[in-house]
Enzyme design. Structure first.
Site: not given
Length: 436
Positions: A10, A15, A148, A353, A356, A362, A416
């Site tokens: 609690a 700090r 203390e 495969n 690159a 997505n 393409r």
């Protein structure tokens, strides 16, 4: 005999200079409070004392018994809030910002009650720099009191044995001693540490259990959090090395609390493993890779410079190479994605495969969609697969293609523009202009 652990969580933790409650700051990927709760699991019924203003702490402590300290008036008042749950056996009170204490040490703390007819056991340590710790005053393994630091005399501050904040005793004794604690001190707080002098006033022996300093790293600041992280990471690394994992530069590898790695795995330098990672035997994790929430199967090679995100499963003997990122992707056995690729929300078949520069597109700006690629597929370089899309087995996709439609098995896809060559339109010599 029933045993109850009362975990005090609690405190404000000012700090830490954070909006996040102190006990929720993570060590090895999970809150420090959770580390302590789990350590106590095999020995205790757990009761967690939280502040009324910290619902997040209560949520982290669930499903264990939660008790609310209405006002922050000291550690003793926090412990008293748990009185209805003390039971009739032994009670151990521990601070929630002491996450590295081992179950063995908790066992020693309970065993202290059988030594020298002790009725209270306390946890202590000898830090390299005692600093602001409370000092344990006593001798011959028995404590007289805890003072203390702010209330200690110059002579008392020279004592090197320091209070950790762990106390064990019979439930009836603990309840009575807590009721006798007052707040006559410099902070006008009810100190739990006063339980020692109160027990001694009754004639009870108080046994000291001295623990290793590295177990007793109470956390009150960011620097202390970092120190505890170093200790915990060292423990995790040593455990893996002892189990048959190779790390060529262990100090540069960072692990999570739940990391599972089998024997004969090799981890190269500067690897970070987040929560939820399982790595099978014979795998190599190459330098500068980051893994979280994933499964890596036997014989796979990850990296260097790979990122494996949650929900991914890497098949046996699969390769994930340089600057490749996977998210929620299953990469089949023997499949390869070796260079500059992003595969998200996808399923890749065995021995496929991925060239690159390939990406699965997505996200359409509203929702995520999946890409499915079959087995023995060859995806050329610089291909964009616009999900949702499916590619059948044994397909070839030409380099530079943008795939927007499903491709049947045993096909070749080229998506393409046709190359056009304009003869004589190349670069021609031009006169140089005078410089200004």
């Amino acid at each position: 005999m029933d045993k109850v652990a009362v975990i005090l969580a609690a405190g404000l933790g000012t700090r830490m200079k954070s909006n996040l409650p102190k006990v929720l700051h993570p060590l090895a990927g999970r809150p420090m409070l959770t580390h302590l709760i789990d350590t106590c699991a095999s020995m205790f019924t757990r009761v967690v004392v939280v502040s009324s203003g910290d619902p997040a702490v209560a949520a982290a402590a669930a499903p264990h018994q939660i008790v609310v300290q209405a006002e922050r008036t000291g550690t003793a008042s926090a412990a008293k809030a748990a009185l209805p749950y003390f039971g009739t056996g032994l009670v151990t009170i521990i601070y929630g910002d002491n996450p590295l204490i081992s179950s063995r040490t908790f066992g020693h703390l309970a065993a202290a009650l059988g030594d020298q007819r002790c009725r209270l056991g306390i946890l202590a340590t000898r830090p390299p720099d005692p600093g602001m710790f409370g000092r344990v005053v006593g001798e011959h393994g028995l404590a007289e009191r805890i003072v203390e630091f702010v209330d200690a005399t110059p002579e008392e501050r020279k004592i090197t044995l320091c209070n950790v904040g762990g106390f064990t005793g019979a439930a009836t004794d603990m309840a009575r001693w807590l009721s006798l604690i007052d707040n006559r001190n410099s902070k006008s707080e009810f100190y739990l540490t006063d339980i020692v002098s109160i027990a001694r006033d009754e004639g009870a022996n108080v046994g000291i259990v001295e623990a290793e300093w590295t177990e007793c790293l109470g956390i009150n600041s960011r620097s202390e959090l970092a120190r505890a992280e170093r200790v915990l990471q060292s423990r995790l690394r040593e455990a893996l090395l002892d189990s048959g994992v190779t790390m060529t530069a262990p100090d540069t590898v960072f692990l999570a609390w739940d990391t599972k790695i089998e024997t004969d795995v090799v981890i190269e330098p500067n690897v970070v493993i987040g929560p939820g990672v399982t790595i099978a035997a014979g795998t190599r994790i190459r330098a500068f890779s980051y893994l979280e929430g994933c499964v890596v199967s036997r014989g796979a090679v990850i990296g260097p410079y790979a990122r494996i995100r949650p929900g991914s499963h890497i098949g046996e003997d699969a390769h994930v190479g340089n600057f490749v990122e996977l998210k929620a992707t299953a990469l089949g056995n023997g499949a390869k994605a070796n260079h500059l690729t992003y595969l998200g929300d996808s399923e890749i078949g065995a021995h496929t495969n991925i060239g690159a520069g390939t990406i699965t597109c997505n996200y359409d700006g509203v929702a995520k969609h999946r890409t499915t690629i079959g087995s023995n597929v060859f995806i050329g370089s610089d291909v964009a697969l616009v999900a949702p899309v499916s590619v059948g087995d044994r397909v070839i996709v030409a380099a530079g293609s943008v795939i927007t439609e499903n491709i049947d098995a045993d096909s070749m896809a080229i998506a393409r523009s046709r190359q056009v060559v304009k003869q004589g339109r190349g670069m021609k010599p031009r006169p140089l202009k005078d410089s200004v």
